[in-house]
Design an enzyme around this catalytic site. Structure first.
Site, PDB file in Angstrom:
ATOM      1  N   ARG A 151       1.013  -1.570  -0.299  1.00 43.44           N
ATOM      2  CA  ARG A 151       0.162  -0.002   0.021  1.00 43.44           C
ATOM      3  C   ARG A 151       1.126   1.096  -0.122  1.00 43.44           C
ATOM      4  O   ARG A 151       0.257   2.061  -0.108  1.00 43.44           O
ATOM      5  CB  ARG A 151      -1.060  -0.039   1.382  1.00 43.44           C
ATOM      6  CG  ARG A 151      -2.263  -0.941   0.841  1.00 43.44           C
ATOM      7  CD  ARG A 151      -3.070  -1.359   2.164  1.00 43.44           C
ATOM      8  NE  ARG A 151      -2.349  -1.777   3.648  1.00 43.44           N
ATOM      9  CZ  ARG A 151      -2.898  -1.702   4.584  1.00 43.44           C
ATOM     10  NH1 ARG A 151      -4.039  -1.115   4.496  1.00 43.44           N
ATOM     11  NH2 ARG A 151      -2.641  -2.211   5.157  1.00 43.44           N
ATOM     12  N   ARG A 200      -3.796 -16.293   0.551  1.00 39.77           N
ATOM     13  CA  ARG A 200      -5.513 -17.060   1.072  1.00 39.77           C
ATOM     14  C   ARG A 200      -5.340 -17.333  -1.110  1.00 39.77           C
ATOM     15  O   ARG A 200      -5.962 -16.494  -1.852  1.00 39.77           O
ATOM     16  CB  ARG A 200      -6.387 -15.908   1.231  1.00 39.77           C
ATOM     17  CG  ARG A 200      -5.808 -16.450   2.974  1.00 39.77           C
ATOM     18  CD  ARG A 200      -6.972 -16.937   3.395  1.00 39.77           C
ATOM     19  NE  ARG A 200      -6.529 -16.817   5.212  1.00 39.77           N
ATOM     20  CZ  ARG A 200      -5.674 -17.476   5.783  1.00 39.77           C
ATOM     21  NH1 ARG A 200      -4.803 -17.271   5.146  1.00 39.77           N
ATOM     22  NH2 ARG A 200      -5.834 -17.316   7.189  1.00 39.77           N
ATOM     23  N   GLU A 214     -11.723 -23.986  -0.723  1.00 43.60           N
ATOM     24  CA  GLU A 214     -11.017 -24.896  -0.050  1.00 43.60           C
ATOM     25  C   GLU A 214     -11.727 -26.069   1.052  1.00 43.60           C
ATOM     26  O   GLU A 214     -13.471 -25.251   1.289  1.00 43.60           O
ATOM     27  CB  GLU A 214     -10.159 -24.377   0.959  1.00 43.60           C
ATOM     28  CG  GLU A 214      -8.979 -23.718   0.221  1.00 43.60           C
ATOM     29  CD  GLU A 214      -7.616 -23.182   1.757  1.00 43.60           C
ATOM     30  OE1 GLU A 214      -8.084 -23.381   2.242  1.00 43.60           O
ATOM     31  OE2 GLU A 214      -7.103 -22.143   0.620  1.00 43.60           O
ATOM     32  N   HIS A 255      -3.318 -26.398   1.161  1.00 41.63           N
ATOM     33  CA  HIS A 255      -3.405 -25.182   2.742  1.00 41.63           C
ATOM     34  C   HIS A 255      -2.385 -25.836   3.673  1.00 41.63           C
ATOM     35  O   HIS A 255      -3.010 -25.491   5.117  1.00 41.63           O
ATOM     36  CB  HIS A 255      -4.620 -24.629   2.523  1.00 41.63           C
ATOM     37  CG  HIS A 255      -4.610 -23.673   3.678  1.00 41.63           C
ATOM     38  ND1 HIS A 255      -5.654 -22.758   3.796  1.00 41.63           N
ATOM     39  CD2 HIS A 255      -3.602 -22.929   4.519  1.00 41.63           C
ATOM     40  CE1 HIS A 255      -5.593 -21.504   4.070  1.00 41.63           C
ATOM     41  NE2 HIS A 255      -4.168 -21.463   4.450  1.00 41.63           N
TER      42      HIS A 255
END
Length: 486
Positions: free
Chosen positions: A178, A235, A264, A282
């Site tokens: 950012r 993610r 998932e 994961h």
């Protein structure tokens, strides 16, 4: 803490569940049928003061509203995208997660996925196990990770840990965040498309929020291009999955290494047959050490809530022992140091590397290592240098890596040690009777086998060919040879 009522939303970790049961008044949400869980929450609402969720199953506003006595949500994960933070703020519910303790493991996996995708390690492993090395010859050339331009999306704890590791592989680092960070040696790009256009490997390591959902879209994927590799250890929803699939199918994207998916545990079936992707379920933080540390941090957070005390959870890397601290051994040491691994070594004579611990025997080195890497030249003194005694010293939690030569290791003793559980695992690029691999290894799930591909990248083979040509030219011209052996 025995009076604290804690709701565990799912059976996420046996040690954590056992400790919560021992220290607190534990409520197991999964013991209630799915269609009766609202009734379960209502029945115990006045007793539940804490909730422990994890990445797949969080805490939404409805659950928070159903628990009027709720004081703290202590998440068994670093990501809190499945916790309704606004609802927690409105109620004054404290929220904690498990930062730092899983940083190293997730960063390790990011680099591991990049290497696996570029060097096609899973495919090479299948090639060996299917007997194709013997029947079809050498495995295809791949491309190296060392020196690749690595772009990191999100330069937080995990992003910085990935950068540190990639630097050890001589990879230039660029990033998008950012705002620009105080890391002048890393190049900042103000948008993701520009970052992707200027890197070979793009690693997604940012947190998930409405602004970062599908931050890796078609434009970003096209900018990364047909030679680029996407690594996602954050993610699944960071990536527009249909666009990723179509780009991989159409060869607009070179490859991908994915630890996370949008829905998932349902990974897109179109990915299963692709040869240019590496898929894992994961498992970024799923090591025994990190899960234990995460559980301890959850428990400490709950205790801190009750006692108002600070939290502390130390972490350190695996101890890596290297047999042979020559060029390759030193390159291994440099890379594992970036993973916060203490480095030990054995060599015929002690070397001038005060940051590394010298051991005068291989047995002592193995006894003081978690991972033992064979990187010495092969001669009459180093044949079977890794014997039964060395493997016994390395032990049932130790891992043996051989990138030297097959005869460095007593293969029969290694097979027996793996079968008996006296050795924890092995990663093998070389074998005693290549291309014949001991059949007993082919069915083991604690070994990774590749068909002698250590130098089998396009870049290295071209450099080797150039060196052969350079030696021939020097010989013809009567000049000193570039790499004379005798």
């Amino acid at each position: 803490m025995d009076s604290l009522g804690v709701l565990l939303v799912a059976p996420m970790n046996a040690y954590l569940e056992q400790e919560l049961d021992r220290r607190c008044r534990l409520f197991r949400l999964w013991e209630s049928p799915a269609d009766r869980r609202d009734d379960y929450l209502r029945a115990h609402a006045s007793s539940i003061r804490a909730v422990v969720p994890y990445a797949p199953q969080g805490v939404d506003a409805a659950m928070i509203d159903a628990l009027p006595s709720l004081e703290i949500v202590s998440s068994f994960s670093v990501g809190i995208d499945r916790v309704d933070l606004d609802a927690c703020r409105r109620r004054g519910v404290r929220v904690t997660n498990t930062p730092d303790v899983l940083t190293d493991d997730v960063a390790d996996l990011a680099v591991g996925l990049a290497i696996a995708a570029l060097r096609k390690i899973p495919q090479a492993d299948r090639y060996v196990r299917a007997g194709k090395w013997k029947s079809k010859g050498d495995f295809t050339l791949t491309t190296r990770f060392s020196g690749k331009r690595v772009g990191i999306l999100g330069l937080g704890r995990i992003g910085l840990a990935v950068a540190k590791r990639a630097e050890a592989f001589d990879c230039p680092i660029s990033y998008h965040s950012r705002s620009e960070k105080p890391f002048p040696k890393y190049k900042f790009y103000p948008n993701v498309v520009d970052l992707a256009a200027n890197c070979d490997v793009l690693v997604v390591a940012c947190s998930l929020n409405p602004e970062t959902r599908h931050i890796v879209n078609r434009k970003v994927i096209d900018a990364l291009g047909p030679e680029g590799v996407l690594i996602n250890i954050a993610r699944g929803a960071h990536v527009d999955e249909p666009e990723l699939i179509s780009a991989l199918l159409e060869k607009r994207l070179g490859g991908a290494g994915l630890d996370v998916f949008e829905d998932e545990p349902f990974a897109p079936e179109q990915l299963f047959e692709l040869d240019n992707v590496v898929l894992v379920p994961h498992v970024g933080s799923d090591t025994e050490e990190t899960c234990r540390a995460m559980a301890d941090l959850v428990l400490q957070n709950l205790e801190a809530h009750a006692l108002n005390q600070p939290l502390l959870t130390p972490f350190s890397g695996k101890r890596v022992g290297i047999i042979g601290l020559g060029r390759i051994g030193l390159a291994v040491a440099k890379r594992v140091e970036a993973f916060d691994c203490p480095v030990n070594y054995y060599q015929r004579t002690k070397q001038d590397h005060p940051g590394y611990t010298y051991y005068p025997s291989v047995v002592e080195l193995a006894a003081s290592s978690d991972v033992l890497v064979v990187a010495c030249p092969l001669n009459e003194h180093t044949r079977h240098i890794v014997n039964r005694e060395v493997m016994e010293a390395l032990g049932p939690r130790g891992v043996l890596i051989n990138i030297g030569r097959g005869p460095h290791v007593d293969e029969a003793a290694m097979v027996a040690a793996l079968l008996d559980g006296r050795l924890g695992g092995a990663g093998l690029d070389v074998f005693e009777d290549e291309p014949n691999v001991p059949e007993a290894l082919l069915g083991m799930d604690n070994v990774v086998l590749v068909p002698h591909v250590g130098s089998a990248t396009h870049e290295t083979r071209t450099a080797m060919a150039d060196l052969v040509l350079g030696n021939l030219e020097a010989h013809v011209a009567g000049k000193p040879l570039l790499t004379q052996v005798v």
